[in-house]
Design a protein around this motif. Structure first.
Motif, short mmCIF file in Angstrom:
data_model
loop_
_atom_site.label_atom_id
_atom_site.label_comp_id
_atom_site.label_asym_id
_atom_site.label_seq_id
_atom_site.Cartn_x
_atom_site.Cartn_y
_atom_site.Cartn_z
N GLY A 97 1.93 -7.06 -2.15
CA GLY A 97 0.52 -7.11 -1.82
C GLY A 97 -0.33 -5.96 -2.32
O GLY A 97 -1.52 -5.90 -2.02
N GLY A 98 0.25 -5.04 -3.08
CA GLY A 98 -0.53 -3.93 -3.64
C GLY A 98 -1.55 -4.42 -4.64
O GLY A 98 -1.40 -5.49 -5.24
N ASP A 99 -2.59 -3.66 -4.83
CA ASP A 99 -3.69 -4.01 -5.71
C ASP A 99 -3.22 -4.08 -7.17
O ASP A 99 -2.80 -3.08 -7.75
CB ASP A 99 -4.80 -2.97 -5.56
N LYS A 100 -3.29 -5.27 -7.76
CA LYS A 100 -2.77 -5.50 -9.11
C LYS A 100 -3.52 -4.67 -10.16
O LYS A 100 -2.91 -4.12 -11.07
CB LYS A 100 -2.84 -6.99 -9.45
N SER A 101 -4.82 -4.58 -10.03
CA SER A 101 -5.61 -3.81 -10.99
C SER A 101 -5.25 -2.32 -10.95
O SER A 101 -5.12 -1.67 -11.98
CB SER A 101 -7.11 -3.99 -10.68
N MET A 102 -5.06 -1.81 -9.74
CA MET A 102 -4.67 -0.41 -9.61
C MET A 102 -3.27 -0.19 -10.16
O MET A 102 -2.99 0.83 -10.80
CB MET A 102 -4.75 0.04 -8.14
N MET A 103 -2.38 -1.16 -9.95
CA MET A 103 -1.02 -1.02 -10.47
C MET A 103 -1.01 -1.12 -11.99
O MET A 103 -0.19 -0.47 -12.64
CB MET A 103 -0.08 -2.04 -9.85
N LEU A 162 0.82 -1.20 0.00
CA LEU A 162 0.00 0.00 0.00
C LEU A 162 0.86 1.26 0.00
O LEU A 162 0.66 2.17 -0.81
CB LEU A 162 -0.92 0.00 1.22
N TYR A 163 1.84 1.29 0.89
CA TYR A 163 2.66 2.50 1.01
C TYR A 163 3.59 2.67 -0.18
O TYR A 163 3.83 3.80 -0.63
CB TYR A 163 3.42 2.49 2.33
N GLU A 164 4.08 1.57 -0.73
CA GLU A 164 4.94 1.69 -1.91
C GLU A 164 4.16 2.22 -3.11
O GLU A 164 4.70 2.96 -3.93
CB GLU A 164 5.60 0.36 -2.25
N SER A 165 2.88 1.89 -3.18
CA SER A 165 2.07 2.44 -4.27
C SER A 165 1.98 3.97 -4.14
O SER A 165 1.97 4.68 -5.15
CB SER A 165 0.68 1.82 -4.30
N GLN A 166 1.97 4.45 -2.92
CA GLN A 166 1.90 5.89 -2.71
C GLN A 166 3.25 6.56 -2.96
O GLN A 166 3.31 7.71 -3.41
CB GLN A 166 1.37 6.21 -1.32
N VAL A 167 4.34 5.85 -2.68
CA VAL A 167 5.66 6.35 -3.07
C VAL A 167 5.69 6.50 -4.59
O VAL A 167 6.14 7.52 -5.13
CB VAL A 167 6.80 5.41 -2.59
#
Length: 158
Positions: free
Chosen positions: A101-107, A72-77
Motif C-alpha cells: 500500500g505504499g505510495d507508488k509514485s514516491m517509491m 508506510l513503515y516499510e518505506s521508512q525502513v
C-alpha cells in the motif's frame, strides 16, 4: 497532513531541515494520538537526527505491529537503509512497501535514487563480480515507463 508525509514528502530538504520540521510538528501537536503515533514520532525523530539503525529497528517494529500501515513503515525502513548506504536492502523494502500500500509514485523516486546511488559506488569490483547497474535494471523491471526510465535506459546503454 501526516508527520511522515510532511517530513519525507520533498526531496530537497536536508536531514537538518527535516529534524527542525519534526520538532516544530511535535511542538504544535504535543500529545500523540495513540501508541502507534508515539512510536512513529520516535522513529521519525531518530531518522531525522541521523540515528538510522535505531530508526530502522523502530520502523520495522511498527510495520509488524501495525499491518494496516505496513507500506508506510516499510518505506521508512527503506529510507533508513538508504541513509546507511545499504541500497539493495532499501530497494527491497521500497518494493515491499508498494506491495503493502505504499505510495507508488514516491517509491518510483526512492527506488531510482537508491539504484542510481548504488551504480556510483566506488566499491564495485573491476573484475565484473558485482554489477553496478543491477539496481538500475531492477528499477526498469518495476517501472518500465517510470519517471526515470529514460535516464535508466541511457545509463544501461553505456
Amino acid at each position: 497532513m501526516g508527520l511522515l508525509k510532511l517530513l519525507f514528502g520533498k526531496k530537497e530538504n536536508t536531514l537538518n531541515d527535516l529534524d527542525k520540521k519534526n520538532d516544530e510538528f511535535i511542538a504544535k501537536n504535543p500529545v500523540a494520538k495513540d501508541d502507534e503515533n508515539e512510536m512513529m514520532r520516535n522513529a521519525s525523530k531518530l531518522m531525522t537526527s541521523g540515528k538510522f539503525q535505531e530508526s530502522l529497528a523502530l520502523f520495522k517494529t511498527l510495520s509488524e505491529k501495525y499491518p494496516n500501515n505496513k507500506g508506510l513503515y516499510e518505506s521508512q525502513v527503506g529510507a533508513a537503509y538508504y541513509f546507511l548506504g545499504a541500497y539493495e536492502n532499501a530497494v527491497d523494502y521500497y518494493i515491499s512497501s508498494m506491495k503493502n500500500g505504499g505510495d507508488k509514485s514516491m517509491m518510483d523516486d526512492n527506488i531510482w535514487e537508491a539504484a542510481e546511488a548504488y551504480s556510483k559506488l566506488d566499491s564495485h569490483t573491476n573484475d565484473g563480480s558485482v554489477n553496478p547497474k543491477k539496481l538500475i535494471e531492477k528499477y526498469l523491471e518495476i517501472f518500465p515507463n517510470g519517471s526515470y526510465s529514460k535516464k535508466a535506459k541511457s545509463i544501461l546503454e553505456k
